[in-house]
Design an enzyme around this catalytic site. Structure first.
Site, PDB file in Angstrom:
ATOM      1  N   VAL A 158      -3.025  -3.562  -5.855  1.00  0.00           N
ATOM      2  CA  VAL A 158      -1.989  -3.874  -6.854  1.00  0.00           C
ATOM      3  C   VAL A 158      -0.597  -3.825  -6.236  1.00  0.00           C
ATOM      4  CG1 VAL A 158      -0.861  -2.972  -8.937  1.00  0.00           C
ATOM      5  CG2 VAL A 158      -3.339  -3.241  -8.865  1.00  0.00           C
ATOM      6  N   THR A 187      -2.814   2.090 -13.663  1.00  0.00           N
ATOM      7  CA  THR A 187      -3.445   2.259 -14.974  1.00  0.00           C
ATOM      8  C   THR A 187      -3.503   3.755 -15.275  1.00  0.00           C
ATOM      9  OG1 THR A 187      -4.773   0.306 -14.529  1.00  0.00           O
ATOM     10  CG2 THR A 187      -5.541   1.766 -16.298  1.00  0.00           C
ATOM     11  N   ARG A 204      -6.804  -9.775 -11.293  1.00  0.00           N
ATOM     12  CA  ARG A 204      -8.210  -9.588 -10.936  1.00  0.00           C
ATOM     13  C   ARG A 204      -8.341  -9.737  -9.428  1.00  0.00           C
ATOM     14  NH1 ARG A 204     -10.133 -14.578 -14.007  1.00  0.00           N
ATOM     15  NH2 ARG A 204      -8.105 -15.139 -13.152  1.00  0.00           N
ATOM     16  N   GLU A 205      -9.030  -8.778  -8.797  1.00  0.00           N
ATOM     17  CA  GLU A 205      -9.233  -8.900  -7.353  1.00  0.00           C
ATOM     18  C   GLU A 205      -9.968 -10.199  -7.058  1.00  0.00           C
ATOM     19  OE1 GLU A 205     -10.875  -5.374  -5.498  1.00  0.00           O
ATOM     20  OE2 GLU A 205      -9.455  -4.139  -6.593  1.00  0.00           O
ATOM     21  N   LEU A 261     -20.289 -12.944 -21.254  1.00  0.00           N
ATOM     22  CA  LEU A 261     -21.368 -12.980 -22.250  1.00  0.00           C
ATOM     23  C   LEU A 261     -22.647 -13.527 -21.625  1.00  0.00           C
ATOM     24  CD1 LEU A 261     -19.332 -14.394 -25.275  1.00  0.00           C
ATOM     25  CD2 LEU A 261     -20.161 -12.072 -24.986  1.00  0.00           C
ATOM     26  N   CYS A 315     -11.910  -0.953 -11.303  1.00  0.00           N
ATOM     27  CA  CYS A 315     -11.220  -0.745 -12.585  1.00  0.00           C
ATOM     28  C   CYS A 315     -12.157  -0.429 -13.746  1.00  0.00           C
ATOM     29  CB  CYS A 315     -10.384  -1.971 -12.925  1.00  0.00           C
ATOM     30  SG  CYS A 315      -8.961  -2.129 -11.846  1.00  0.00           S
ATOM     31  N   LYS A 333     -17.512  -8.220  -6.160  1.00  0.00           N
ATOM     32  CA  LYS A 333     -17.415  -9.589  -6.655  1.00  0.00           C
ATOM     33  C   LYS A 333     -17.006 -10.485  -5.486  1.00  0.00           C
ATOM     34  CE  LYS A 333     -13.710 -10.707  -9.049  1.00  0.00           C
ATOM     35  NZ  LYS A 333     -12.475 -10.761  -9.842  1.00  0.00           N
ATOM     36  N   ARG A 364     -15.708  -0.877  -4.014  1.00  0.00           N
ATOM     37  CA  ARG A 364     -15.715   0.264  -4.930  1.00  0.00           C
ATOM     38  C   ARG A 364     -16.625  -0.034  -6.127  1.00  0.00           C
ATOM     39  NH1 ARG A 364      -9.255   1.449  -5.256  1.00  0.00           N
ATOM     40  NH2 ARG A 364      -9.157  -0.809  -4.967  1.00  0.00           N
TER      41      ARG A 364
HETATM   42  P1  NAD Z   1      -5.644   1.302  -3.963  1.00  0.00           P
HETATM   43  O1  NAD Z   1      -6.477   2.504  -3.767  1.00  0.00           O
HETATM   44  O2  NAD Z   1      -6.063   0.005  -3.349  1.00  0.00           O
HETATM   45  O3  NAD Z   1      -4.148   1.608  -3.466  1.00  0.00           O
HETATM   46  C1  NAD Z   1      -3.456   2.773  -3.735  1.00  0.00           C
HETATM   47  C2  NAD Z   1      -2.463   2.995  -2.584  1.00  0.00           C
HETATM   48  O4  NAD Z   1      -1.602   4.061  -2.939  1.00  0.00           O
HETATM   49  C3  NAD Z   1      -3.127   3.365  -1.263  1.00  0.00           C
HETATM   50  O5  NAD Z   1      -2.672   2.491  -0.256  1.00  0.00           O
HETATM   51  C4  NAD Z   1      -2.664   4.796  -1.020  1.00  0.00           C
HETATM   52  O6  NAD Z   1      -2.498   5.110   0.349  1.00  0.00           O
HETATM   53  C5  NAD Z   1      -1.344   4.810  -1.754  1.00  0.00           C
HETATM   54  N1  NAD Z   1      -0.869   6.132  -2.152  1.00  0.00           N
HETATM   55  C6  NAD Z   1      -1.562   7.165  -2.683  1.00  0.00           C
HETATM   56  N2  NAD Z   1      -0.745   8.187  -2.943  1.00  0.00           N
HETATM   57  C7  NAD Z   1       0.498   7.800  -2.582  1.00  0.00           C
HETATM   58  C8  NAD Z   1       1.766   8.419  -2.613  1.00  0.00           C
HETATM   59  N3  NAD Z   1       1.941   9.661  -3.088  1.00  0.00           N
HETATM   60  N4  NAD Z   1       2.823   7.725  -2.166  1.00  0.00           N
HETATM   61  C9  NAD Z   1       2.673   6.482  -1.659  1.00  0.00           C
HETATM   62  N5  NAD Z   1       1.510   5.844  -1.609  1.00  0.00           N
HETATM   63  C10 NAD Z   1       0.427   6.498  -2.066  1.00  0.00           C
HETATM   64  O7  NAD Z   1      -5.494   1.136  -5.532  1.00  0.00           O
HETATM   65  P2  NAD Z   1      -5.345  -0.220  -6.358  1.00  0.00           P
HETATM   66  O8  NAD Z   1      -6.665  -0.885  -6.498  1.00  0.00           O
HETATM   67  O9  NAD Z   1      -4.187  -0.985  -5.839  1.00  0.00           O
HETATM   68  O10 NAD Z   1      -4.974   0.369  -7.795  1.00  0.00           O
HETATM   69  C11 NAD Z   1      -3.722   0.978  -8.026  1.00  0.00           C
HETATM   70  C12 NAD Z   1      -3.576   1.198  -9.518  1.00  0.00           C
HETATM   71  O11 NAD Z   1      -3.570  -0.082 -10.188  1.00  0.00           O
HETATM   72  C13 NAD Z   1      -4.706   1.985 -10.150  1.00  0.00           C
HETATM   73  O12 NAD Z   1      -4.194   2.748 -11.190  1.00  0.00           O
HETATM   74  C14 NAD Z   1      -5.619   0.917 -10.709  1.00  0.00           C
HETATM   75  O13 NAD Z   1      -6.376   1.365 -11.795  1.00  0.00           O
HETATM   76  C15 NAD Z   1      -4.611  -0.135 -11.179  1.00  0.00           C
HETATM   77  N6  NAD Z   1      -5.129  -1.490 -11.216  1.00  0.00           N
HETATM   78  C16 NAD Z   1      -5.943  -1.941 -10.231  1.00  0.00           C
HETATM   79  C17 NAD Z   1      -6.389  -3.258 -10.279  1.00  0.00           C
HETATM   80  C18 NAD Z   1      -7.323  -3.777  -9.204  1.00  0.00           C
HETATM   81  O14 NAD Z   1      -7.921  -4.841  -9.429  1.00  0.00           O
HETATM   82  N7  NAD Z   1      -7.460  -3.123  -8.072  1.00  0.00           N
HETATM   83  C19 NAD Z   1      -5.998  -4.103 -11.322  1.00  0.00           C
HETATM   84  C20 NAD Z   1      -5.134  -3.612 -12.285  1.00  0.00           C
HETATM   85  C21 NAD Z   1      -4.700  -2.298 -12.230  1.00  0.00           C
END
Ligand code: NAD
Length: 448
Positions: free
Chosen positions: A12, A125, A160-161, A270, A280, A340, A347
């Site tokens: 994200v 999130t 969406r990834e 569906l 997520c 996917k 994950r």
């Molecule tokens: P991710 O694990 O890919 O990335 C998180 C990053 O944060 C990592 O690079 C980590 O090193 C860094 N990090 C952790 N603690 C830190 C700190 N204190 N300071 C600086 N950096 C730090 O996670 P993601 O998939 O990008 O998801 C991030 C958030 O977005 C989550 O809450 C997730 O639920 C939400 N989200 C994810 C998606 C998705 O498709 N991946 C979609 C929508 C929302």
């Protein structure tokens, strides 16, 4: 043009940072993972997302990367807004806010020592109440200041990834959650280049929207899987046709004035299949379910959604065992490890769960392939003498007894041209990617 810091450069944070930079904002992405930052400084994306590398190259003059530590954190006060995109995993069934907490503690310290107003906007999130209570309380306690001296926003991300860049650049909506009017202005300026529905609301509602959105989609997936599992046990039911008929209900598939059917994307949710995975849905459904229990509302539907989904890999294995005499001694080619297609993210991937179940069943060998997710899979799968990873899956096909399509990568459509080599083999198409008629001399099985 706004000066924006993004904390956390995962799926994200990096996509958001790069896309915001492509809209002429000046962006710096921070992360505590030095390796990640070093790669990004060399213009190498550490995650796979279609188009990300290209947009990064185009926007490179507007984006910088910084390893976040006690020496660099002071830089954060130089921005108009700090967007927080750190991970919020679910641990032991509840949302783990430790990464959010460490950001709040750091920002509190920085705000204490500065007279500058800064808006902190959570993109991660987080469960409802996190921004306006949990995060705000830490900021106020650490800084000795009050909301208004700093700003708070919540801008949930719906990308969406696999198609994250496209989703970010062309969103269906942008949600502007805010606790103070200055932050709403900041959010409006950040998203000025976007022309789509923009919803303005308080941060709690923004947080809730993200959970309802994901949980409702997960509910559809589990519900259809449950109907499919019931139909299979009843027997004699063509569930494909059942769902085709359901899809044609014009509340799912509307017909426009010219009599043309509009097939909405929701139809993809569906169809029976492997269940939901990824970073997520599983964690978000669990987190909101745990919060529901905490506030005294037993989340009966969500509990069932989780239960059906957890069981689905076993259901898939049952389907396979019903068609194969003995799984023991079989060589299995596992096609797809990512949760996917078009992502390297493994994950909560159903493929990995299936591999574990197959390993426990005593199969001879599992030969696992994925176009880009093998190295991530190796990091999380416990080493097993039974599992080998292969790059050239086509050459393995003659030596395998069972082929499982567990991720619907387009590459695996090539199987359709290999029907002669597949003679007598079992194909479990867990993603309904191919067509049974192409494999007249194989045992072709789907999940419905
Ligand atoms: P991710 O694990 O890919 O990335 C998180 C990053 O944060 C990592 O690079 C980590 O090193 C860094 N990090 C952790 N603690 C830190 C700190 N204190 N300071 C600086 N950096 C730090 O996670 P993601 O998939 O990008 O998801 C991030 C958030 O977005 C989550 O809450 C997730 O639920 C939400 N989200 C994810 C998606 C998705 O498709 N991946 C979609 C929508 C929302």
């Amino acid at each position: 043009m706004m000066k924006i810091a993004v904390i956390g450069t995962g799926y994200v944070g990096l996509v958001s940072g790069v896309c915001l930079a492509s809209k002429m904002h000046s962006v710096t992405c921070f992360d505590i993972n030095e390796n990640t930052i070093n790669q990004l400084k060399d213009e190498i994306c550490h995650i796979h997302e279609n188009g990300l590398q290209e947009v990064l190259s185009q926007a490179k003059f507007n984006i910088h990367f910084e390893y976040l530590n006690e020496h660099t954190e002071n830089m954060l006060m130089d921005f108009d807004a700090v967007m927080v995109a750190v991970g919020t995993p679910t641990v032991n069934g509840s949302a783990d806010l430790s990464q959010i907490e460490s950001v709040a503690l750091m920002m509190g310290r920085l705000i204490k020592n500065s007279n500058k107003y800064i808006s902190i906007i959570i993109k991660s999130t987080v469960i409802p109440g996190t921004t306006d209570t949990y995060f705000r309380n830490i900021l106020e306690q650490e800084s000795g200041k009050k909301l208004g001296d700093f700003g708070l926003g919540m801008n949930p991300e719906f990308l969406r990834e696999g198609c994250a860049v496209e989703d970010f650049l062309y969103p269906d909506r942008i949600v502007l959650g805010y606790e103070d009017s200055k932050t709403l202005e900041v959010l409006e300026r950040i998203y000025k280049p976007w022309d789509c529905d923009k919803l303005k609301l308080n941060t709690r509602s923004a947080e809730m929207m993200k959970y309802v959105n994901n949980s409702l989609l997960a509910t559809l997936i589990s519900t259809v899987n449950e109907y499919s599992n019931i139909a299979r046990k009843i027997g004699g039911i063509n569930f494909d046709k059942v769902m085709k008929g359901v899809h044609l209900d014009n509340r799912w598939t509307p017909i426009n004035k010219n009599g043309k059917k509009i097939i909405p994307k929701i139809i993809d949710y569906l169809k029976p299949g492997c269940g939901y995975g990824g970073s997520c849905f599983p964690k978000d459904v669990m987190a909101i379910s745990a919060l529901a229990e905490d506030v005294g509302v037993p989340a009966r539907i969500l509990s069932s959604v989780i239960e059906v989904n957890d069981k689905q890999p076993e259901v898939i294995l049952d389907i396979l065992e019903n068609e194969v005499d003995r799984l023991k001694d079989k060589n299995i080619l596992m096609l797809g490890l990512a949760f996917k297609p078009d992502t390297d993210d493994v994950r909560e991937s159903v493929s990995l769960k299936l591999m574990k179940l197959l390993d426990n069943k005593g199969v001879r060998k599992i030969l696992a392939h994925d176009p880009i997710a093998i190295s991530n899979a190796k990091k999380v799968i416990e080493p097993s003498a039974k599992v080998d990873y292969v790059n050239d899956w086509q050459s393995i096909v003659p030596d395998t007894d069972i082929i499982i399509i567990s991720t619907n990568w387009i590459h695996y459509k090539d199987l359709s041209n290999m029907s002669e080599i597949l003679l007598g083999k079992v194909i479990l198409d867990a993603r309904s990617l191919l067509n049974k008629s192409v494999f007249p001399n194989s045992k072709y099985i789907t999940v419905n």
